[in-house]
Design a protein around this motif. Structure first.
Motif, PDB file in Angstrom:
ATOM      1  N   THR A 115      15.771  11.970  13.612  1.00 22.44           N
ATOM      2  CA  THR A 115      14.383  12.434  13.679  1.00 22.44           C
ATOM      3  C   THR A 115      14.107  13.385  12.529  1.00 22.44           C
ATOM      4  O   THR A 115      13.067  13.305  11.859  1.00 22.44           O
ATOM      5  CB  THR A 115      14.105  13.129  15.019  1.00 22.44           C
ATOM      6  OG1 THR A 115      14.239  12.180  16.084  1.00 22.44           O
ATOM      7  CG2 THR A 115      12.703  13.713  15.065  1.00 22.44           C
ATOM      8  N   ALA A 116      15.056  14.296  12.285  1.00 23.87           N
ATOM      9  CA  ALA A 116      14.904  15.243  11.180  1.00 23.87           C
ATOM     10  C   ALA A 116      14.937  14.537   9.833  1.00 23.87           C
ATOM     11  O   ALA A 116      14.106  14.803   8.955  1.00 23.87           O
ATOM     12  CB  ALA A 116      16.000  16.304  11.261  1.00 23.87           C
ATOM     13  N   VAL A 117      15.879  13.617   9.645  1.00 25.86           N
ATOM     14  CA  VAL A 117      15.993  12.914   8.369  1.00 25.86           C
ATOM     15  C   VAL A 117      14.728  12.112   8.088  1.00 25.86           C
ATOM     16  O   VAL A 117      14.194  12.123   6.965  1.00 25.86           O
ATOM     17  CB  VAL A 117      17.237  12.001   8.364  1.00 25.86           C
ATOM     18  CG1 VAL A 117      17.230  11.090   7.138  1.00 25.86           C
ATOM     19  CG2 VAL A 117      18.513  12.829   8.394  1.00 25.86           C
ATOM     20  N   VAL A 246      16.280  22.971   6.815  1.00 19.30           N
ATOM     21  CA  VAL A 246      15.650  22.906   8.134  1.00 19.30           C
ATOM     22  C   VAL A 246      16.755  23.016   9.182  1.00 19.30           C
ATOM     23  O   VAL A 246      17.815  22.391   9.040  1.00 19.30           O
ATOM     24  CB  VAL A 246      14.864  21.598   8.337  1.00 19.30           C
ATOM     25  CG1 VAL A 246      14.322  21.508   9.768  1.00 19.30           C
ATOM     26  CG2 VAL A 246      13.716  21.502   7.338  1.00 19.30           C
ATOM     27  N   VAL A 247      16.509  23.801  10.230  1.00 19.98           N
ATOM     28  CA  VAL A 247      17.467  23.971  11.319  1.00 19.98           C
ATOM     29  C   VAL A 247      16.820  23.542  12.632  1.00 19.98           C
ATOM     30  O   VAL A 247      15.607  23.379  12.713  1.00 19.98           O
ATOM     31  CB  VAL A 247      17.948  25.436  11.420  1.00 19.98           C
ATOM     32  CG1 VAL A 247      18.671  25.844  10.152  1.00 19.98           C
ATOM     33  CG2 VAL A 247      16.780  26.380  11.698  1.00 19.98           C
ATOM     34  N   ASP A 251      17.181  30.973  15.844  1.00 21.53           N
ATOM     35  CA  ASP A 251      18.117  31.845  16.551  1.00 21.53           C
ATOM     36  C   ASP A 251      19.471  31.183  16.732  1.00 21.53           C
ATOM     37  O   ASP A 251      20.517  31.797  16.521  1.00 21.53           O
ATOM     38  CB  ASP A 251      17.541  32.262  17.908  1.00 21.53           C
ATOM     39  CG  ASP A 251      16.437  33.297  17.788  1.00 21.53           C
ATOM     40  OD1 ASP A 251      16.273  33.865  16.680  1.00 21.53           O
ATOM     41  OD2 ASP A 251      15.745  33.547  18.783  1.00 21.53           O
ATOM     42  N   SER A 252      19.481  29.908  17.134  1.00 26.76           N
ATOM     43  CA  SER A 252      20.754  29.218  17.348  1.00 26.76           C
ATOM     44  C   SER A 252      21.498  29.051  16.033  1.00 26.76           C
ATOM     45  O   SER A 252      22.724  29.173  15.973  1.00 26.76           O
ATOM     46  CB  SER A 252      20.532  27.859  18.024  1.00 26.76           C
ATOM     47  OG  SER A 252      19.881  26.956  17.152  1.00 26.76           O
ATOM     48  N   PRO A 274      14.740  29.836   7.507  1.00 24.65           N
ATOM     49  CA  PRO A 274      14.412  28.430   7.285  1.00 24.65           C
ATOM     50  C   PRO A 274      13.472  27.883   8.349  1.00 24.65           C
ATOM     51  O   PRO A 274      13.336  28.454   9.447  1.00 24.65           O
ATOM     52  CB  PRO A 274      15.780  27.739   7.353  1.00 24.65           C
ATOM     53  CG  PRO A 274      16.640  28.670   8.136  1.00 24.65           C
ATOM     54  CD  PRO A 274      16.158  30.049   7.845  1.00 24.65           C
ATOM     55  N   ALA A 275      12.834  26.780   8.033  1.00 23.58           N
ATOM     56  CA  ALA A 275      11.975  26.089   8.999  1.00 23.58           C
ATOM     57  C   ALA A 275      12.823  25.514  10.114  1.00 23.58           C
ATOM     58  O   ALA A 275      14.008  25.221   9.939  1.00 23.58           O
ATOM     59  CB  ALA A 275      11.211  24.982   8.291  1.00 23.58           C
ATOM     60  N   ASN A 276      12.214  25.347  11.294  1.00 20.84           N
ATOM     61  CA  ASN A 276      12.921  24.690  12.390  1.00 20.84           C
ATOM     62  C   ASN A 276      12.325  23.298  12.636  1.00 20.84           C
ATOM     63  O   ASN A 276      11.389  22.871  11.953  1.00 20.84           O
ATOM     64  CB  ASN A 276      12.918  25.554  13.651  1.00 20.84           C
ATOM     65  CG  ASN A 276      11.543  25.729  14.281  1.00 20.84           C
ATOM     66  OD1 ASN A 276      10.614  24.967  14.023  1.00 20.84           O
ATOM     67  ND2 ASN A 276      11.404  26.748  15.114  1.00 20.84           N
TER      68      ASN A 276
END
Length: 321
Positions: A115-117, A246-247, A251-252, A274-276
């Motif tokens: 999903t992130a990629v 992007v993470v 916090d995690s 960074p953006a989440n």
């Protein structure tokens, strides 16, 4: 208590194909899921490993994933991660279903990563778009490698694959697992494989960087999701310092992500975090021309809850029909 429905590994996989899981993750992030509100994972020692408890709460359902992590198991031909997922009604807090947990993890991890990629690919600046048949390089040859190859093919149907593994027998077993998907074994020339890759998926239990980050192409997308803990990492600072990051959740990542432990100091986390994932799928991430993109995650409880809720809903629909 009445008998609870149990979804074994086959039932979980049948109810949650990768494209469905990716759609659920994206929809969850677009409709109210905030990764920054996720509760921390809970670790406790176990014989030869550790217990991992991952609670999550939602409007309709809440859940708890209870896993064991046994690092010595793969050498014995056994699974490293095993456990169960318990889904509860958020209204009554009564359990409504139990699921095999390792199969849920094997699906949700690549579903989140891809999903992130895919979102990072959609955010590519002009001239840096992925090709129609992207070259996908996978570091790792275990369960998650197989899952990420299959999920990557669902996300990018024209993808071509390369694999770098530590042991020839694991690479051979991976080839059988993902057949008829074909891949090239690049274990003997990983640097050239990195230079050629459009997408790099890191799904190992490494304690040190897997490759020289300066070799990554400027348009490439890297996803590193194999490790958790600030002392473990798959990526080097050379890549992190030159990439758009992007993470899953800030916090995690600050608490557990070793890929970022030395590249981002406390001042950086406070001044320019960074953006989440919510930022990313909401279209608020702007990629920088001439810079690769990196997504790195450690696994979060909200992801399991979204996927477990789909398994329960699909299973219930199947029983009604």
């Amino acid at each position: 208590m009445t008998s609870l429905p149990y979804f074994d590994a086959d039932a979980v996989r049948a109810a949650l194909p990768y494209d469905r899981a990716m759609r659920a993750i994206r929809e969850g992030l677009l409709h109210g899921v905030d990764p920054e509100l996720d509760g921390p994972r809970l670790f406790s020692p176990a014989p030869g490993g550790e217990f991992l408890l991952m609670p999550a709460q939602g409007a309709e359902y809440s859940g708890l994933k209870a896993l064991t992590v046994a690092p010595g198991n793969p050498a014995r031909g056994l699974e490293k991660i095993q456990g169960l997922y318990v889904l509860y009604s958020s209204d009554t807090l009564a359990p409504v279903a139990v699921m095999e947990g390792a199969s849920l993890t094997a699906i949700r991890t690549p579903a989140v990563a891809l999903t992130a990629v895919r979102a990072l690919a959609e955010a590519a600046p002009s001239g840096a778009e992925l090709p129609a048949e992207p070259r996908v390089l996978v570091f790792g040859a275990g369960v998650q490698a197989a899952s990420h190859i299959e999920a990557a093919l669902a996300a990018f149907p024209g993808a071509r694959f390369d694999v770098v593994g530590r042991r020839p027998e694991r690479v051979a077993a991976l080839r059988e697992t993902v057949a008829p998907i074909e891949f090239r074994d690049r274990t003997s020339d990983p640097e050239d494989a990195v230079r050629e890759a459009d997408v790099i998926l890191c799904v190992t239990s490494a304690s040190a960087p897997l490759f020289d980050g300066s070799l990554v192409r400027d348009h490439a997308i890297v996803a590193a999701v194999g490790t958790h803990g600030r002392e473990l990492r798959e990526l080097d600072d050379a890549l992190v310092s030159r990439a758009d990051i992007v993470v899953e959740g800030r916090d995690s990542a600050r608490r557990e992500n070793g890929n970022l432990a030395t590249a981002i100091d406390d001042a950086g986390w406070e001044s320019a975090p960074p953006a989440n994932l919510h930022d990313l799928v909401s279209g608020r991430v702007v990629r920088t021309p001439g810079r690769p993109a990196v997504y790195t995650g450690v696994g979060m409880s909200w992801e399991d809850l979204i996927c477990a809720s789909v398994v329960f809903a699909e299973g219930r629909l199947a029983r009604e029909n």
